[in-house]
Design a protein around this motif. Structure first.
Motif, PDB file in Angstrom:
ATOM      1  N   LEU A 245      31.347 105.515 -28.119  1.00 48.28           N
ATOM      2  CA  LEU A 245      30.480 104.375 -27.800  1.00 48.28           C
ATOM      3  C   LEU A 245      30.805 103.797 -26.423  1.00 48.28           C
ATOM      4  O   LEU A 245      29.891 103.458 -25.661  1.00 48.28           O
ATOM      5  CB  LEU A 245      30.601 103.292 -28.875  1.00 48.28           C
ATOM      6  CG  LEU A 245      29.982 103.645 -30.228  1.00 48.28           C
ATOM      7  CD1 LEU A 245      30.386 102.615 -31.279  1.00 48.28           C
ATOM      8  CD2 LEU A 245      28.465 103.748 -30.120  1.00 48.28           C
ATOM      9  N   LEU A 246      32.096 103.691 -26.109  1.00 43.23           N
ATOM     10  CA  LEU A 246      32.476 103.182 -24.787  1.00 43.23           C
ATOM     11  C   LEU A 246      32.001 104.115 -23.680  1.00 43.23           C
ATOM     12  O   LEU A 246      31.540 103.657 -22.624  1.00 43.23           O
ATOM     13  CB  LEU A 246      33.991 102.982 -24.706  1.00 43.23           C
ATOM     14  CG  LEU A 246      34.545 101.804 -25.498  1.00 43.23           C
ATOM     15  CD1 LEU A 246      36.072 101.832 -25.487  1.00 43.23           C
ATOM     16  CD2 LEU A 246      34.021 100.482 -24.962  1.00 43.23           C
ATOM     17  N   ALA A 247      32.070 105.422 -23.917  1.00 41.61           N
ATOM     18  CA  ALA A 247      31.591 106.387 -22.927  1.00 41.61           C
ATOM     19  C   ALA A 247      30.079 106.278 -22.748  1.00 41.61           C
ATOM     20  O   ALA A 247      29.569 106.321 -21.614  1.00 41.61           O
ATOM     21  CB  ALA A 247      31.971 107.803 -23.341  1.00 41.61           C
TER      22      ALA A 247
ATOM     23  N   ILE B 209      26.267 102.987 -15.483  1.00 41.30           N
ATOM     24  CA  ILE B 209      26.294 103.720 -14.212  1.00 41.30           C
ATOM     25  C   ILE B 209      24.895 104.222 -13.865  1.00 41.30           C
ATOM     26  O   ILE B 209      24.432 104.077 -12.733  1.00 41.30           O
ATOM     27  CB  ILE B 209      27.307 104.879 -14.281  1.00 41.30           C
ATOM     28  CG1 ILE B 209      28.730 104.320 -14.328  1.00 41.30           C
ATOM     29  CG2 ILE B 209      27.127 105.840 -13.106  1.00 41.30           C
ATOM     30  CD1 ILE B 209      29.787 105.330 -14.719  1.00 41.30           C
ATOM     31  N   ALA B 210      24.205 104.806 -14.849  1.00 39.13           N
ATOM     32  CA  ALA B 210      22.860 105.339 -14.602  1.00 39.13           C
ATOM     33  C   ALA B 210      21.906 104.228 -14.175  1.00 39.13           C
ATOM     34  O   ALA B 210      21.098 104.418 -13.255  1.00 39.13           O
ATOM     35  CB  ALA B 210      22.338 106.043 -15.849  1.00 39.13           C
ATOM     36  N   LEU B 211      21.996 103.078 -14.808  1.00 40.02           N
ATOM     37  CA  LEU B 211      21.118 101.960 -14.443  1.00 40.02           C
ATOM     38  C   LEU B 211      21.458 101.400 -13.070  1.00 40.02           C
ATOM     39  O   LEU B 211      20.570 100.923 -12.360  1.00 40.02           O
ATOM     40  CB  LEU B 211      21.183 100.864 -15.499  1.00 40.02           C
ATOM     41  CG  LEU B 211      20.356 101.144 -16.749  1.00 40.02           C
ATOM     42  CD1 LEU B 211      20.663 100.113 -17.828  1.00 40.02           C
ATOM     43  CD2 LEU B 211      18.867 101.152 -16.423  1.00 40.02           C
ATOM     44  N   ALA B 212      22.719 101.437 -12.690  1.00 43.09           N
ATOM     45  CA  ALA B 212      23.107 100.958 -11.359  1.00 43.09           C
ATOM     46  C   ALA B 212      22.549 101.878 -10.275  1.00 43.09           C
ATOM     47  O   ALA B 212      22.199 101.418  -9.187  1.00 43.09           O
ATOM     48  CB  ALA B 212      24.626 100.876 -11.248  1.00 43.09           C
ATOM     49  N   GLU B 213      22.464 103.158 -10.591  1.00 43.83           N
ATOM     50  CA  GLU B 213      21.939 104.121  -9.623  1.00 43.83           C
ATOM     51  C   GLU B 213      20.419 104.051  -9.520  1.00 43.83           C
ATOM     52  O   GLU B 213      19.868 104.128  -8.431  1.00 43.83           O
ATOM     53  CB  GLU B 213      22.367 105.543 -10.011  1.00 43.83           C
ATOM     54  CG  GLU B 213      23.844 105.770  -9.840  1.00 43.83           C
ATOM     55  CD  GLU B 213      24.295 107.127 -10.361  1.00 43.83           C
ATOM     56  OE1 GLU B 213      23.478 107.864 -10.954  1.00 43.83           O
ATOM     57  OE2 GLU B 213      25.482 107.442 -10.176  1.00 43.83           O
TER      58      GLU B 213
ATOM     59  N   ALA C  50      20.865  98.980 -24.367  1.00 44.59           N
ATOM     60  CA  ALA C  50      20.638  97.989 -25.429  1.00 44.59           C
ATOM     61  C   ALA C  50      21.152  98.509 -26.770  1.00 44.59           C
ATOM     62  O   ALA C  50      21.807  97.781 -27.527  1.00 44.59           O
ATOM     63  CB  ALA C  50      19.161  97.635 -25.508  1.00 44.59           C
ATOM     64  N   ASP C  51      20.876  99.778 -27.062  1.00 48.12           N
ATOM     65  CA  ASP C  51      21.296 100.371 -28.325  1.00 48.12           C
ATOM     66  C   ASP C  51      22.813 100.438 -28.442  1.00 48.12           C
ATOM     67  O   ASP C  51      23.396 100.023 -29.449  1.00 48.12           O
ATOM     68  CB  ASP C  51      20.702 101.776 -28.466  1.00 48.12           C
ATOM     69  CG  ASP C  51      21.143 102.455 -29.744  1.00 48.12           C
ATOM     70  OD1 ASP C  51      20.898 101.893 -30.825  1.00 48.12           O
ATOM     71  OD2 ASP C  51      21.752 103.545 -29.660  1.00 48.12           O
ATOM     72  N   VAL C  52      23.472 100.945 -27.416  1.00 43.35           N
ATOM     73  CA  VAL C  52      24.923 101.102 -27.490  1.00 43.35           C
ATOM     74  C   VAL C  52      25.619  99.734 -27.446  1.00 43.35           C
ATOM     75  O   VAL C  52      26.659  99.550 -28.085  1.00 43.35           O
ATOM     76  CB  VAL C  52      25.455 102.062 -26.402  1.00 43.35           C
ATOM     77  CG1 VAL C  52      25.455 101.449 -25.032  1.00 43.35           C
ATOM     78  CG2 VAL C  52      26.837 102.577 -26.772  1.00 43.35           C
ATOM     79  N   THR C  53      25.045  98.772 -26.749  1.00 45.71           N
ATOM     80  CA  THR C  53      25.602  97.414 -26.741  1.00 45.71           C
ATOM     81  C   THR C  53      25.569  96.829 -28.143  1.00 45.71           C
ATOM     82  O   THR C  53      26.567  96.296 -28.647  1.00 45.71           O
ATOM     83  CB  THR C  53      24.832  96.510 -25.760  1.00 45.71           C
ATOM     84  OG1 THR C  53      24.996  97.023 -24.437  1.00 45.71           O
ATOM     85  CG2 THR C  53      25.333  95.075 -25.810  1.00 45.71           C
ATOM     86  N   TYR C  54      24.416  96.935 -28.801  1.00 41.87           N
ATOM     87  CA  TYR C  54      24.269  96.444 -30.171  1.00 41.87           C
ATOM     88  C   TYR C  54      25.267  97.146 -31.103  1.00 41.87           C
ATOM     89  O   TYR C  54      25.963  96.501 -31.889  1.00 41.87           O
ATOM     90  CB  TYR C  54      22.836  96.665 -30.656  1.00 41.87           C
ATOM     91  CG  TYR C  54      22.643  96.355 -32.113  1.00 41.87           C
ATOM     92  CD1 TYR C  54      22.472  95.041 -32.544  1.00 41.87           C
ATOM     93  CD2 TYR C  54      22.663  97.369 -33.071  1.00 41.87           C
ATOM     94  CE1 TYR C  54      22.318  94.755 -33.900  1.00 41.87           C
ATOM     95  CE2 TYR C  54      22.505  97.085 -34.415  1.00 41.87           C
ATOM     96  CZ  TYR C  54      22.337  95.779 -34.825  1.00 41.87           C
ATOM     97  OH  TYR C  54      22.183  95.494 -36.155  1.00 41.87           O
TER      98      TYR C  54
END
Length: 101
Positions: free
Chosen positions: A29-31, A38-42, A53-57
């Motif tokens: 989950l952390l990965a 990282i993908a969103l920052a790029e 959102a899914d992994v945060t939840y």
């Protein structure tokens, strides 16, 4: 998610079941969280926003927290506890602490 959770029992005036996430699941989950960030920052992308959102939840649910900051801290503690030999803990429960179902 059942296969990613271990059960441990504690007795406090009766049996209480405490669910503990598997360290392997927490690492995954952390990965996923890091990859999405990282993908969103790029490059902003709807698919990565949904993944984040899914992994945060999921991290919050698995760690029993309400914020991603707390979830990451709890995940770090889970992974640290998994590195220690069984029976050793960093911070034992205070004697006055009562576990309830």
């Amino acid at each position: 998610m059942r296969e990613h959770v271990r059960h441990s029992r504690a007795s406090v005036g009766g049996t209480v079941v405490v669910l503990k996430p598997e360290p392997r699941c927490v690492r995954t989950l952390l990965a996923r969280y890091a990859s999405a960030r990282i993908a969103l920052a790029e490059k902003p992308d709807q698919a990565w926003q949904r993944e984040l959102a899914d992994v945060t939840y999921t991290l919050c649910v698995v760690t029993g927290t309400r914020s991603i900051t707390d979830a990451i801290a709890a995940a770090d503690e889970i992974l640290e506890a998994a590195r220690q030999p069984e029976g050793e803990s960093r911070a034992p429960l205070a004697p006055e602490t009562t576990l309830a179902a």
